[in-house]
Write a protein that holds these residues in place. Sequence first.
Motif, PDB file in Angstrom:
ATOM      1  N   ASN A  27      -5.687  11.179   1.014  1.00 38.07           N
ATOM      2  CA  ASN A  27      -4.849   9.983   0.894  1.00 38.07           C
ATOM      3  C   ASN A  27      -4.644   9.245   2.218  1.00 38.07           C
ATOM      4  OD1 ASN A  27      -3.912   8.774  -1.508  1.00 38.07           O
ATOM      5  ND2 ASN A  27      -1.850   8.855  -0.678  1.00 38.07           N
ATOM      6  N   LYS A  72      -1.271   7.887  -4.568  1.00 39.48           N
ATOM      7  CA  LYS A  72      -2.536   8.590  -4.810  1.00 39.48           C
ATOM      8  C   LYS A  72      -3.501   7.609  -5.469  1.00 39.48           C
ATOM      9  CE  LYS A  72      -1.361  12.774  -3.536  1.00 39.48           C
ATOM     10  NZ  LYS A  72      -1.946  13.355  -2.354  1.00 39.48           N
ATOM     11  N   LYS A  80      -5.058   2.993  -8.298  1.00 41.91           N
ATOM     12  CA  LYS A  80      -4.132   4.127  -8.313  1.00 41.91           C
ATOM     13  C   LYS A  80      -4.551   5.149  -9.363  1.00 41.91           C
ATOM     14  CE  LYS A  80       0.098   1.769  -6.895  1.00 41.91           C
ATOM     15  NZ  LYS A  80       1.481   1.450  -7.308  1.00 41.91           N
ATOM     16  N   SER A  81      -4.249   6.405  -9.083  1.00 44.41           N
ATOM     17  CA  SER A  81      -4.497   7.446 -10.070  1.00 44.41           C
ATOM     18  C   SER A  81      -3.486   7.276 -11.203  1.00 44.41           C
ATOM     19  CB  SER A  81      -4.372   8.833  -9.438  1.00 44.41           C
ATOM     20  OG  SER A  81      -3.033   9.069  -9.069  1.00 44.41           O
ATOM     21  N   GLU A  82      -3.793   7.814 -12.349  1.00 48.78           N
ATOM     22  CA  GLU A  82      -2.894   7.681 -13.509  1.00 48.78           C
ATOM     23  C   GLU A  82      -1.504   8.231 -13.205  1.00 48.78           C
ATOM     24  OE1 GLU A  82      -3.174   6.060 -16.439  1.00 48.78           O
ATOM     25  OE2 GLU A  82      -5.061   5.315 -15.610  1.00 48.78           O
ATOM     26  N   GLU A 132      -7.729   6.750  -6.996  1.00 45.22           N
ATOM     27  CA  GLU A 132      -8.963   7.279  -7.573  1.00 45.22           C
ATOM     28  C   GLU A 132     -10.075   7.086  -6.541  1.00 45.22           C
ATOM     29  OE1 GLU A 132      -9.290   8.907 -10.312  1.00 45.22           O
ATOM     30  OE2 GLU A 132      -7.327   8.509 -11.215  1.00 45.22           O
ATOM     31  N   GLU A 133     -10.435   8.133  -5.840  1.00 41.45           N
ATOM     32  CA  GLU A 133     -11.384   8.037  -4.729  1.00 41.45           C
ATOM     33  C   GLU A 133     -12.757   7.535  -5.158  1.00 41.45           C
ATOM     34  OE1 GLU A 133     -11.482  11.599  -2.389  1.00 41.45           O
ATOM     35  OE2 GLU A 133      -9.297  11.681  -2.237  1.00 41.45           O
TER      36      GLU A 133
END
Length: 155
Positions: A83, A121, A142-144, A123-124
């Motif tokens: 991150n 966080k 963004k991640s869920e 989503e890479e």
Amino acid sequence: MAGTLMTRPEGTRLSSWPWGSLGNLRTDIDDLMGRLLASDDNGIALMTHLPSLDVSETDTDVCVKVDLPGMKSDDIEIGLDANVLTISGERCDEKEEKGRTFHRVERRFGKFSRSVNLPSKVEEDEVVAEYNNGTLTITLPKSEAAKTRKIKVKG
């Protein structure tokens, strides 16, 4: 209160002051100066290039914009680890022109590296980076788990 000296209350330690430890302040200042002023092999101070950046976010993504005028996209590297987003590269100095006298040189050049902690966080595998008109724009979905959720109130 100009001209007055603050004294620390009896029995308090420097680390309990609102500014924290003076040793940490010294370390922070030394670190900053080390990043701002580098030296060549002869010990001559050189200014390093530290590009400006903005970090913003919406409900769905984080956006980082970096000013990198005069660079080529091939000279820019982007990394994402735990991150922390790192942008690095090198802006090369123009060739010296014979017969030209410079009266002012303010444009910076050299290697740079900027790291920023992301506010959410991401989503890479879905990161998108675009370089256009001297501005690098990095969109990090963004991640869920990090997305804002609306909760309906029953009543």
